[in-house]
Design a protein around this motif. Structure first.
Motif, PDB file in Angstrom:
ATOM      1  N   UNK A   1      37.795  -3.612   0.079  1.00 24.94           N
ATOM      2  CA  UNK A   1      39.206  -3.917  -0.161  1.00 24.94           C
ATOM      3  C   UNK A   1      39.822  -4.545   1.086  1.00 24.94           C
ATOM      4  N   UNK A   2      40.910  -5.262   0.889  1.00 23.02           N
ATOM      5  CA  UNK A   2      41.582  -5.927   2.005  1.00 23.02           C
ATOM      6  C   UNK A   2      43.005  -5.402   2.138  1.00 23.02           C
ATOM      7  N   UNK A   3      43.397  -4.958   3.333  1.00 24.63           N
ATOM      8  CA  UNK A   3      44.798  -4.573   3.546  1.00 24.63           C
ATOM      9  C   UNK A   3      45.717  -5.747   3.230  1.00 24.63           C
ATOM     10  N   UNK A   4      46.930  -5.456   2.832  1.00 31.02           N
ATOM     11  CA  UNK A   4      47.847  -6.507   2.370  1.00 31.02           C
ATOM     12  C   UNK A   4      48.119  -7.572   3.431  1.00 31.02           C
ATOM     13  N   UNK A   5      48.146  -7.171   4.704  1.00 29.59           N
ATOM     14  CA  UNK A   5      48.484  -8.163   5.725  1.00 29.59           C
ATOM     15  C   UNK A   5      47.371  -9.199   5.913  1.00 29.59           C
ATOM     16  N   UNK A   6      46.174  -8.903   5.398  1.00 23.34           N
ATOM     17  CA  UNK A   6      45.080  -9.870   5.468  1.00 23.34           C
ATOM     18  C   UNK A   6      45.385 -11.120   4.643  1.00 23.34           C
ATOM     19  N   UNK A   7      46.253 -10.975   3.651  1.00 25.18           N
ATOM     20  CA  UNK A   7      46.538 -12.080   2.741  1.00 25.18           C
ATOM     21  C   UNK A   7      47.648 -12.996   3.246  1.00 25.18           C
ATOM     22  N   UNK A   8      48.236 -12.661   4.361  1.00 24.64           N
ATOM     23  CA  UNK A   8      49.295 -13.512   4.900  1.00 24.64           C
ATOM     24  C   UNK A   8      48.700 -14.817   5.415  1.00 24.64           C
ATOM     25  N   UNK A   9      49.393 -15.906   5.170  1.00 26.65           N
ATOM     26  CA  UNK A   9      48.866 -17.216   5.572  1.00 26.65           C
ATOM     27  C   UNK A   9      48.791 -17.362   7.088  1.00 26.65           C
ATOM     28  N   UNK A  10      49.542 -16.523   7.811  1.00 26.87           N
ATOM     29  CA  UNK A  10      49.511 -16.586   9.271  1.00 26.87           C
ATOM     30  C   UNK A  10      48.316 -15.829   9.855  1.00 26.87           C
ATOM     31  N   UNK A  11      47.605 -15.073   9.013  1.00 24.45           N
ATOM     32  CA  UNK A  11      46.476 -14.269   9.487  1.00 24.45           C
ATOM     33  C   UNK A  11      45.222 -15.129   9.564  1.00 24.45           C
ATOM     34  N   UNK A  12      44.621 -15.153  10.726  1.00 32.35           N
ATOM     35  CA  UNK A  12      43.388 -15.912  10.907  1.00 32.35           C
ATOM     36  C   UNK A  12      42.177 -14.988  10.796  1.00 32.35           C
ATOM     37  N   UNK A  13      41.077 -15.563  10.365  1.00 34.53           N
ATOM     38  CA  UNK A  13      39.789 -14.860  10.406  1.00 34.53           C
ATOM     39  C   UNK A  13      39.307 -15.022  11.843  1.00 34.53           C
ATOM     40  N   UNK A  14      39.631 -14.029  12.685  1.00 29.37           N
ATOM     41  CA  UNK A  14      39.517 -14.247  14.118  1.00 29.37           C
ATOM     42  C   UNK A  14      38.096 -14.424  14.627  1.00 29.37           C
ATOM     43  N   UNK A  15      37.147 -13.756  14.034  1.00 30.66           N
ATOM     44  CA  UNK A  15      35.772 -13.954  14.490  1.00 30.66           C
ATOM     45  C   UNK A  15      35.345 -15.398  14.241  1.00 30.66           C
ATOM     46  N   UNK A  16      35.611 -15.895  13.045  1.00 29.19           N
ATOM     47  CA  UNK A  16      35.243 -17.274  12.720  1.00 29.19           C
ATOM     48  C   UNK A  16      36.046 -18.268  13.550  1.00 29.19           C
ATOM     49  N   UNK A  17      37.354 -18.031  13.654  1.00 33.44           N
ATOM     50  CA  UNK A  17      38.198 -18.999  14.362  1.00 33.44           C
ATOM     51  C   UNK A  17      37.892 -19.016  15.859  1.00 33.44           C
ATOM     52  N   UNK A  18      37.646 -17.857  16.438  1.00 33.51           N
ATOM     53  CA  UNK A  18      37.353 -17.835  17.872  1.00 33.51           C
ATOM     54  C   UNK A  18      35.980 -18.425  18.183  1.00 33.51           C
ATOM     55  N   UNK A  19      35.026 -18.249  17.288  1.00 32.17           N
ATOM     56  CA  UNK A  19      33.736 -18.917  17.486  1.00 32.17           C
ATOM     57  C   UNK A  19      33.913 -20.432  17.387  1.00 32.17           C
ATOM     58  N   UNK A  20      34.750 -20.866  16.446  1.00 38.67           N
ATOM     59  CA  UNK A  20      35.085 -22.287  16.354  1.00 38.67           C
ATOM     60  C   UNK A  20      35.740 -22.760  17.653  1.00 38.67           C
TER      61      UNK A  20
END
Length: 325
Positions: free
Chosen positions: A129-148
């Protein structure tokens, strides 16, 4: 590159380090416009006549520029879906994408409010399951984005483009997670947090699984040894240019050895100039941070493997899978 054009939350004119570098750049530009009666102009001094200290200082200035751009990229509104990110080969063959942050500006509505305990969040994630704040458009997938972000950072180094395509992939597959951990720890330390945090104020996934104390361990060495930004930038470059990476060609090893020696020498000179008699010991302390982030990377890879087993249907990101493999 104009540092004052970089989008920042804090006015760069109030940052002494930035203004010092801007001042030096202006002096260089003005000097270049003044006719010289000397046979050797200030801008055409052969490299072998420049002092080692000057060369090291210029090297550090360039690294700080790149780090500013990287930081702006992390905080920008650029937020591609993690699943859409290509693998290392495609990312490394593309031109640098750091400048997109200047066009999009900073991400709005940060920090993000979580409204959920870390333990509850951990339980939800284990259940898929995903906490509700995960669905906010401002939330980044930080592992993926930081590797990028690390890949984009690496592409600013000329030596990376001198490597063969295979060597680039082998190198970044090995060092990306190390640079990622160092970058996270530095950002948190610079933000005066005693635990690792992302730019949006959320904690990393590792904290949910390994606990708060684990997260604190990566900040304490920076606090204990009073590591500054220039030392961090040099250490990050040293980690990136790792000639001991398994699978590199002989030519790649030689190129990276030469490049790493430049950054190691600059770090030593900087420590000696700023720490006096404590310079050698401080130099060793800064380099010892590598052991800490290597340990972190190993635990993260172990955790990633366990998550694969626990959540076999979890959406996989190609970039993450290649780095974690």
């Amino acid at each position: 590159m104009d540092p004052l054009a970089i989008q920042m939350n804090i006015d760069p004119r109030k940052n002494k380090m930035i203004m010092n570098i801007v001042g030096k750049r202006k002096i260089e530009e003005e000097t270049a416009l003044v006719p010289s009666t000397s046979k050797i102009s200030n801008n055409n001094v052969p490299s072998h006549l420049r002092s080692i200290e000057d060369i090291a200082e210029n090297l550090i200035d360039n690294l700080i520029y790149v780090e500013w751009k990287t930081d702006v990229f992390r905080k920008s509104a650029y937020n591609p879906p993690a699943a859409s990110l290509p693998g290392l080969a495609q990312l490394l063959s593309a031109t640098s994408n750091l400048s997109i942050a200047d066009k999009l500006g900073p991400m709005p509505n940060w920090p993000i409010e979580r409204n959920i305990s870390m333990e509850k969040e951990k339980q939800m994630l284990k259940q898929g399951l995903r906490p509700s704040y995960y669905n906010r458009k401002e939330k980044k997938h930080w592992l993926a984005f930081d590797l990028l972000t690390i890949i984009e950072y690496a592409k600013t180094f000329p030596v990376i483009h001198q490597l063969s395509e295979q060597d680039r992939i082998v190198l970044l597959k090995s060092v990306s997670l190390l640079c990622y951990n160092l970058q996270q720890s530095w950002f948190s330390y610079e933000s005066k947090s005693d635990t690792v945090i992302h730019p949006d104020g959320t904690p990393p996934l590792t904290m949910r699984y390994f606990g708060v104390e684990y997260s604190k361990k990566s900040i304490l060495p920076f606090m204990r040894d009073h590591v500054d930004k220039k030392e961090y930038c040099l250490l990050k470059a040293i980690i990136l240019c790792n000639p001991a990476t398994a699978g590199l060609s002989d030519e790649g090893v030689q190129l990276l050895t030469t490049e790493r020696e430049r950054y190691s020498r600059a770090l030593f000179l900087y420590c000696m100039a700023n720490r006096g008699l404590l310079g050698p010991a401080h130099y060793a302390a800064v380099l010892s941070l590598v052991d800490m982030i290597e340990h972190q990377a190993k635990r993260q890879k172990d955790m990633h493997l366990l998550l694969r087993i626990e959540l076999p249907n979890r959406c996989r990101v190609q970039l993450i899978e290649e780095v974690m493999d």
